[in-house]
Design a protein around this motif. Structure first.
Motif: not given
Length: 204
Positions: A92-119
């Protein structure tokens, strides 16, 4: 901003009682765990939209693709919605990454310690690295980004175990990829994690 802005893919289950955040149920009950999950998803999407424009974000849904939470988030933030395909987490991660051109990032929705600055930091690191990862305290990772498609990163990984990050690091080394690990993060899986989130990160 990075030279080539990556697309950010968010993975989220619908907040169905008994099917979302089940390890929080001893503390919150089935309904409470579902409400907690919805709160985490809202926080994740809001953070993502503070880091990147809405057109660079896709929310990949699971369990109930027509759940009102997803409609609410799509209407409010203007992000794209797509249904997660079948397969293990790596597929599922790879499917998401390859669904759009260029570089991509994937994250889950249960990791609130990933801040907007960190993204934004992770997005910038993809200018000079093939892979960017945020290792998680539990042995997994909270975000992965890639410049190109590297199938080997997601094959034969022990998903759901505390060896995910270690196995992925070994795979990165075997493939000869340059990787960046900007920070270690933590996610919300167990009652102690929920209490940590409410005590440290939740708005007063």
């Amino acid at each position: 901003m990075p030279a080539e802005q990556p697309h950010l893919h968010l993975l989220a289950k619908a907040p169905l009682p008994g099917q979302a955040k089940t390890r929080l149920m001893p503390l919150l009950g089935a309904e409470g765990a579902a409400v907690a999950h919805a709160e985490l998803v809202r926080h994740c999407v809001a953070n993502a939209c503070r880091a990147l424009p809405a057109e660079s974000i896709t929310l990949w849904t699971a369990l109930d693709h027509a759940h009102p939470l997803f409609g609410e988030l799509g209407a409010h933030f203007g992000i794209a919605m797509r249904a997660q395909p079948e397969g293990d987490l790596g597929a599922r991660i790879r499917h998401a990454l390859t669904s759009t051109p260029g570089p991509g990032m994937v994250m889950g929705s249960d990791c609130p310690s990933v801040t907007n600055d960190l993204i934004m930091t992770c997005a910038q690191r993809l200018d000079s690295h093939e892979v960017v990862l945020l290792p998680a305290e539990d042995g997994g990772y909270g975000l992965i980004g890639t410049r190109h498609d590297y199938p080997g990163l997601f094959e034969l990984i022990p998903w759901g175990s505390d060896q995910v990050m270690a196995a992925t690091r070994q795979r990165i080394e075997a493939l000869g990829l340059r990787a960046s690990y900007p920070a270690t993060v933590w996610d919300v899986d167990r009652p102690a994690d929920w209490q940590r989130w409410k005590g440290i990160l939740a708005p007063v």
